[in-house]
Write a protein that holds these residues in place. Structure first.
Motif, mmCIF file in Angstrom:
data_model
loop_
_atom_site.group_PDB
_atom_site.id
_atom_site.type_symbol
_atom_site.label_atom_id
_atom_site.label_comp_id
_atom_site.label_asym_id
_atom_site.label_seq_id
_atom_site.Cartn_x
_atom_site.Cartn_y
_atom_site.Cartn_z
ATOM 1 N N LEU A 99 0.827 -1.210 0.000
ATOM 2 C CA LEU A 99 0.000 0.000 0.000
ATOM 3 C C LEU A 99 0.860 1.257 0.000
ATOM 4 C CD1 LEU A 99 -2.907 -0.897 2.451
ATOM 5 C CD2 LEU A 99 -3.085 -0.420 0.006
ATOM 6 N N ALA A 100 1.890 1.273 0.850
ATOM 7 C CA ALA A 100 2.777 2.435 0.879
ATOM 8 C C ALA A 100 3.490 2.603 -0.462
ATOM 9 C CB ALA A 100 3.790 2.298 2.015
ATOM 10 N N SER A 101 3.901 1.504 -1.077
ATOM 11 C CA SER A 101 4.573 1.579 -2.383
ATOM 12 C C SER A 101 3.639 2.109 -3.460
ATOM 13 C CB SER A 101 5.094 0.204 -2.799
ATOM 14 O OG SER A 101 6.090 -0.241 -1.923
ATOM 15 N N VAL A 102 2.394 1.639 -3.447
ATOM 16 C CA VAL A 102 1.421 2.096 -4.445
ATOM 17 C C VAL A 102 1.167 3.591 -4.293
ATOM 18 C CG1 VAL A 102 -1.021 1.951 -5.101
ATOM 19 C CG2 VAL A 102 0.318 -0.133 -4.814
ATOM 20 N N PHE A 103 0.981 4.041 -3.057
ATOM 21 C CA PHE A 103 0.766 5.473 -2.829
ATOM 22 C C PHE A 103 1.999 6.283 -3.226
ATOM 23 C CE2 PHE A 103 -2.723 4.198 0.067
ATOM 24 C CZ PHE A 103 -3.715 5.005 -0.469
ATOM 25 N N LYS A 104 3.169 5.762 -2.949
ATOM 26 C CA LYS A 104 4.413 6.462 -3.297
ATOM 27 C C LYS A 104 4.529 6.624 -4.803
ATOM 28 C CE LYS A 104 8.719 7.886 -2.885
ATOM 29 N NZ LYS A 104 9.234 8.890 -2.025
ATOM 30 N N VAL A 112 3.198 11.467 2.558
ATOM 31 C CA VAL A 112 1.789 11.212 2.265
ATOM 32 C C VAL A 112 1.544 9.718 2.112
ATOM 33 C CG1 VAL A 112 -0.045 11.621 0.577
ATOM 34 C CG2 VAL A 112 1.476 13.486 1.231
ATOM 35 N N ALA A 113 2.473 9.013 1.460
ATOM 36 C CA ALA A 113 2.322 7.562 1.300
ATOM 37 C C ALA A 113 2.325 6.862 2.649
ATOM 38 C CB ALA A 113 3.450 7.017 0.418
ATOM 39 N N THR A 114 3.196 7.297 3.548
ATOM 40 C CA THR A 114 3.259 6.715 4.884
ATOM 41 C C THR A 114 1.964 6.932 5.640
ATOM 42 O OG1 THR A 114 5.645 7.049 4.988
ATOM 43 C CG2 THR A 114 4.503 6.780 7.081
ATOM 44 N N LEU A 115 1.483 8.159 5.647
ATOM 45 C CA LEU A 115 0.258 8.477 6.390
ATOM 46 C C LEU A 115 -0.956 7.775 5.798
ATOM 47 C CD1 LEU A 115 0.856 12.272 7.022
ATOM 48 C CD2 LEU A 115 1.050 10.400 8.667
ATOM 49 N N ALA A 116 -1.041 7.731 4.462
ATOM 50 C CA ALA A 116 -2.182 7.080 3.823
ATOM 51 C C ALA A 116 -2.186 5.582 4.092
ATOM 52 C CB ALA A 116 -2.163 7.362 2.324
ATOM 53 N N ALA A 117 -1.031 4.934 3.935
ATOM 54 C CA ALA A 117 -0.957 3.491 4.168
ATOM 55 C C ALA A 117 -1.218 3.158 5.634
ATOM 56 C CB ALA A 117 0.410 2.959 3.738
ATOM 57 N N ALA A 118 -0.675 3.965 6.540
ATOM 58 C CA ALA A 118 -0.905 3.726 7.970
ATOM 59 C C ALA A 118 -2.379 3.871 8.314
ATOM 60 C CB ALA A 118 -0.064 4.695 8.803
ATOM 61 N N GLY A 119 -3.035 4.864 7.730
ATOM 62 C CA GLY A 119 -4.464 5.044 7.979
ATOM 63 C C GLY A 119 -5.293 3.894 7.459
ATOM 64 N N LEU A 120 -4.859 3.292 6.346
ATOM 65 C CA LEU A 120 -5.631 2.202 5.753
ATOM 66 C C LEU A 120 -5.472 0.886 6.513
ATOM 67 C CD1 LEU A 120 -5.081 2.921 1.969
ATOM 68 C CD2 LEU A 120 -7.070 3.428 3.375
ATOM 69 N N VAL A 121 -4.305 0.638 7.062
ATOM 70 C CA VAL A 121 -4.111 -0.626 7.780
ATOM 71 C C VAL A 121 -4.380 -0.498 9.276
ATOM 72 C CG1 VAL A 121 -2.457 -1.516 6.095
ATOM 73 C CG2 VAL A 121 -1.626 -0.320 8.122
ATOM 74 N N GLN A 122 -4.649 0.714 9.727
ATOM 75 C CA GLN A 122 -4.828 0.947 11.160
ATOM 76 C C GLN A 122 -5.938 0.087 11.765
ATOM 77 O OE1 GLN A 122 -5.868 4.963 12.119
ATOM 78 N NE2 GLN A 122 -5.968 4.589 14.310
ATOM 79 N N SER A 123 -7.094 0.046 11.114
ATOM 80 C CA SER A 123 -8.205 -0.729 11.684
ATOM 81 C C SER A 123 -7.884 -2.220 11.708
ATOM 82 C CB SER A 123 -9.487 -0.468 10.901
ATOM 83 O OG SER A 123 -9.306 -0.799 9.536
ATOM 84 N N GLY A 143 7.272 2.282 6.147
ATOM 85 C CA GLY A 143 8.380 3.182 5.859
ATOM 86 C C GLY A 143 9.207 2.727 4.663
ATOM 87 N N CYS A 144 9.454 1.431 4.581
ATOM 88 C CA CYS A 144 10.214 0.905 3.435
ATOM 89 C C CYS A 144 9.431 1.059 2.135
ATOM 90 C CB CYS A 144 10.561 -0.562 3.666
ATOM 91 S SG CYS A 144 11.823 -0.811 4.916
ATOM 92 N N GLY A 145 8.128 0.821 2.198
ATOM 93 C CA GLY A 145 7.297 0.987 1.005
ATOM 94 C C GLY A 145 7.249 2.432 0.525
ATOM 95 N N SER A 146 7.268 3.359 1.470
ATOM 96 C CA SER A 146 7.205 4.775 1.079
ATOM 97 C C SER A 146 8.559 5.315 0.634
ATOM 98 C CB SER A 146 6.667 5.610 2.237
ATOM 99 O OG SER A 146 7.562 5.603 3.321
ATOM 100 N N THR A 147 9.594 4.502 0.748
ATOM 101 C CA THR A 147 10.920 4.892 0.273
ATOM 102 C C THR A 147 11.162 4.409 -1.150
ATOM 103 O OG1 THR A 147 11.777 4.761 2.517
ATOM 104 C CG2 THR A 147 13.393 4.685 0.769
ATOM 105 N N ALA A 148 10.604 3.251 -1.484
ATOM 106 C CA ALA A 148 10.890 2.619 -2.775
ATOM 107 C C ALA A 148 10.284 3.396 -3.944
ATOM 108 C CB ALA A 148 10.345 1.187 -2.758
ATOM 109 N N LEU A 149 10.885 3.216 -5.095
ATOM 110 C CA LEU A 149 10.373 3.709 -6.375
ATOM 111 C C LEU A 149 10.191 5.220 -6.448
ATOM 112 C CD1 LEU A 149 7.794 0.863 -6.934
ATOM 113 C CD2 LEU A 149 9.839 1.240 -8.295
ATOM 114 N N SER A 150 11.150 5.956 -5.946
ATOM 115 C CA SER A 150 11.113 7.413 -6.074
ATOM 116 C C SER A 150 11.376 7.777 -7.531
ATOM 117 C CB SER A 150 12.181 8.032 -5.165
ATOM 118 O OG SER A 150 12.291 9.402 -5.398
ATOM 119 N N HIS A 151 10.455 8.512 -8.140
ATOM 120 C CA HIS A 151 10.631 8.894 -9.543
ATOM 121 C C HIS A 151 10.159 10.324 -9.757
ATOM 122 C CE1 HIS A 151 6.335 8.219 -10.684
ATOM 123 N NE2 HIS A 151 6.408 7.403 -9.661
#
Length: 198
Positions: A99-104, A112-123, A143-151
């Motif tokens: 999820l974090a990778s997709v948002f990133k 934003v990817a970190t916050l969005a993914a955390a909000g989605l898996v929180q429940s 955190g790792c997902g929001s780091t990958a694939l920076s373009h």
């Protein structure tokens, strides 16, 4: 007395605003670094104009990423994607990373990817029976997902390219590959730790 208290509260609210702090910092920098050293206003204006161009792309890309993440969150699309992935049996650790990778990739901002993914898996995390160490590993996976694939839609990509003097193609060959390796290597280490503690 009541008017004085309201005035103090209003002034305190103004001083605490990020925009006011930035404005005050710029004014102080103009005075301390420019006016006190004998720079004319024309020279300072030219310097400020030249500094806006490289910063504008970073500001606009980050702002657009924040808007896109807000749309995904408010429309419920992100929660739908999360529920679909959980229904397919994707483990929570991999789900958080993906999820974090997709948002990133979609909107560029790691924050934003970190916050969005955390909000989605929180429940899912709060409803599950996870130890505090497992929750920490889920957070690290995000955190790792929001780091990958920076373009090209990531402001960090442009900052790195500008400072290193790279073209877009060179940035994709170096920066993007580096961040992708970094994200996936971190995820592999986290997965190994997950298997050890589970």
């Amino acid at each position: 007395m009541e008017v004085r208290v309201r005035l103090d509260e209003g002034l305190g609210a103004l001083i605490g605003q990020p925009g006011f702090a930035l404005l005050l910092t710029v004014a102080l920098a103009i005075y301390v670094l420019g006016v006190r050293n004998g720079w004319r206003m024309e020279e300072l204006g030219g310097l400020m104009d030249a500094s806006l161009a490289p910063a504008a792309i970073v500001v606009f890309v980050t702002g657009a990423g924040g808007v896109f993440a807000r749309i995904l969150t408010d429309t419920g699309i992100g929660e739908t994607i999360s529920a679909l992935m959980l229904d397919t049996g994707v483990p929570i650790l991999l789900l958080a990373f993906l999820l974090a990778s997709v948002f990133k990739v979609a909107q560029g901002s790691g924050t934003v990817a970190t916050l969005a993914a955390a909000g989605l898996v929180q429940s899912t995390v709060t409803a599950g029976d996870y130890t505090s160490l497992q929750v920490a590993l889920i957070v690290l996976a995000i955190g790792c997902g929001s780091t990958a694939l920076s373009h090209v839609n990531d402001s960090g990509f442009w900052v790195a390219n500008k400072f290193m003097g790279l073209s877009v193609a060179d940035g994709l060959r170096t920066w993007t590959v580096l961040t992708t390796i970094l994200g996936w290597a971190g995820m592999l280490i986290i997965s190994a730790l997950w298997m050890v503690i589970s």
